[in-house]
Design an enzyme around this catalytic site. Structure first.
Site, PDB file in Angstrom:
ATOM      1  N   VAL A   1       1.048  -1.163   0.115  1.00 43.92           N
ATOM      2  CA  VAL A   1      -0.090   0.039   0.058  1.00 43.92           C
ATOM      3  C   VAL A   1       1.008   1.241  -0.136  1.00 43.92           C
ATOM      4  CG1 VAL A   1      -0.269   0.217   2.693  1.00 43.92           C
ATOM      5  CG2 VAL A   1      -2.126   1.145   0.983  1.00 43.92           C
ATOM      6  N   LYS A   2       2.139   1.240   0.521  1.00 39.67           N
ATOM      7  CA  LYS A   2       2.770   2.265   0.561  1.00 39.67           C
ATOM      8  C   LYS A   2       3.299   2.811  -0.749  1.00 39.67           C
ATOM      9  CE  LYS A   2       2.678   2.565   5.235  1.00 39.67           C
ATOM     10  NZ  LYS A   2       2.156   3.791   5.690  1.00 39.67           N
ATOM     11  N   ASP A   3       3.284   2.197  -1.925  1.00 37.60           N
ATOM     12  CA  ASP A   3       3.368   2.754  -3.049  1.00 37.60           C
ATOM     13  C   ASP A   3       2.848   3.935  -3.429  1.00 37.60           C
ATOM     14  OD1 ASP A   3       4.986   0.303  -3.222  1.00 37.60           O
ATOM     15  OD2 ASP A   3       4.134  -0.288  -5.151  1.00 37.60           O
TER      16      ASP A   3
ATOM     17  N   ALA B   1       4.496   6.982  -1.422  1.00 36.80           N
ATOM     18  CA  ALA B   1       5.701   7.118  -1.883  1.00 36.80           C
ATOM     19  C   ALA B   1       5.496   8.039  -2.873  1.00 36.80           C
ATOM     20  CB  ALA B   1       6.536   5.826  -1.974  1.00 36.80           C
TER      21      ALA B   1
END
Length: 357
Positions: free
Chosen positions: A59-61, A64
């Site tokens: 999910v952190k894409d 980022a």
């Protein structure tokens, strides 16, 4: 004739979407997966947003990409510059991918307690990884503060400040929330997930509350050792934290700037013991064929509990943040599970998956 039949069959599985613009164009629009066994058991629709299917694997894409492009828009970084972040892993992995795609250098400060798989992957992606002792946020040697100081000492560098940069939250207001609303046709009754930076919970909750005129209920999911459960259940009067957790990248000792504007929208909180998280992780592997990390399994436990609280016929959505690949040397190791006093938490019929020594 055979060719026409094959074409007709293939057409059922091929969407009209055009090719994406590289790595960054592939971020988002992840599937919403029905968790059949839990849905049948509760009489609800329990759905997981398959964020492990982002190109960087988590999910952190989303955050980022948003924080890097925000730094570009604000003129904080120029071509050939350096992105610096303090992260427990997944944001750093997303940043390392985005930096490679955009031509930036990447420096990651992270607690030395994080899994070897994540550190190795960051290095494989070309990041300069600096593992430092894990200390509290109010300690000047906390990994976030070290990241900030490092960026300030460099020319043409930006500290993306994932915990307190509202662009993180904005990523989920603009992408995750709208995707869930569209994928459910607006028929969603509950949303729950854990918090690390708070961006996913806050941004997704904000969108779903506004889209539904407040109808969608939102629960925070919290591991042991985090203050979020105490803060929400007490109406902001207490911030008690007790114990510790095997989960990585979730739980918090403060209310971040990403969470603060929307924490009043969160209706309730659930504290999820590590034993419940592990049982769900192994159950999902066995019954659904879904191979999730511990924070994702914790989210599914929370969705299961939320579904039971809301009652049959409701639709509850959670975040499947990443896969188990980044933690497998721990989560499937008998020695590691025994060292944490959790080996007996795995039911007998699921012990066959504990395949590592």
């Amino acid at each position: 004739m055979l060719g026409r039949r094959l074409y007709s069959t293939a057409a059922r599985y091929v969407t009209a979407a055009r090719p994406t613009d590289g790595f960054v164009g592939a971020i988002g629009n992840t599937p919403l997966v029905r968790i059949g066994s839990l849905s049948r058991e509760t009489g609800c629709e329990i759905l997981g947003k398959a964020e492990f299917m982002n190109p960087g694997g988590s999910v952190k894409d989303r955050a980022a990409l948003f924080v890097v492009e925000d730094a570009e828009r604000r003129g904080l970084i120029r071509p050939g510059g350096t992105i610096v972040e303090g992260t427990a892993g997944n944001t750093g992995i997303g940043l390392a991918h985005v930096c490679r795609a955009k031509g930036y250098k990447c420096v990651i400060y992270m607690p030395d307690t994080q899994s070897r798989e994540k550190m190795d992957l960051l290095r494989m992606l070309g990041a300069d990884v600096r593992a430092v002792p894990a200390v509290a946020f109010d300690n000047p040697d906390n990994y976030n503060h070290q990241a900030r100081r490092h960026a300030e000492a460099l020319d043409n560098a930006a500290w993306t400040n994932q915990f307190d940069n509202p662009t993180n939250r904005q990523a989920h207001i603009e992408t995750t929330g709208p995707e869930i609303w569209a994928q459910t046709g607006g028929r969603v009754d509950g949303f729950t997930c854990a918090t690390g930076t708070g961006g996913t919970l806050a941004g997704t909750t904000r969108f779903l509350k506004e889209a539904s005129d407040g109808r969608v209920r939102a629960f925070a999911a919290d591991p042991p050792g985090s203050v979020i459960y105490s803060y929400i259940r007490s109406g902001g009067r207490t911030m008690e934290r007790g114990g510790s957790s095997i989960t990585e990248g979730i739980g918090q000792g403060r209310i971040t700037a990403n969470l603060q504007p929307d924490i009043h929208l969160v209706d309730d909180a659930l504290k999820i013991p590590d034993a419940d998280t592990l049982r769900m992780l192994y159950r999902l592997l066995d019954e659904e064929g879904i191979y999730l990390g511990a924070s994702s399994a914790l989210n599914v436990v929370a969705a299961y509990e939320m579904a039971k609280a809301l009652g049959p016929g409701k639709t509850v959505v959670t975040i499947l943040a990443d896969g188990a690949y980044r933690y497998q040397s721990r989560l499937f190791s008998r020695a590691w599970l025994e060292s944490k006093g959790l080996a007996d938490a795995i039911p007998a019929h699921l012990q066959k998956y504990v395949v590592l020594a």
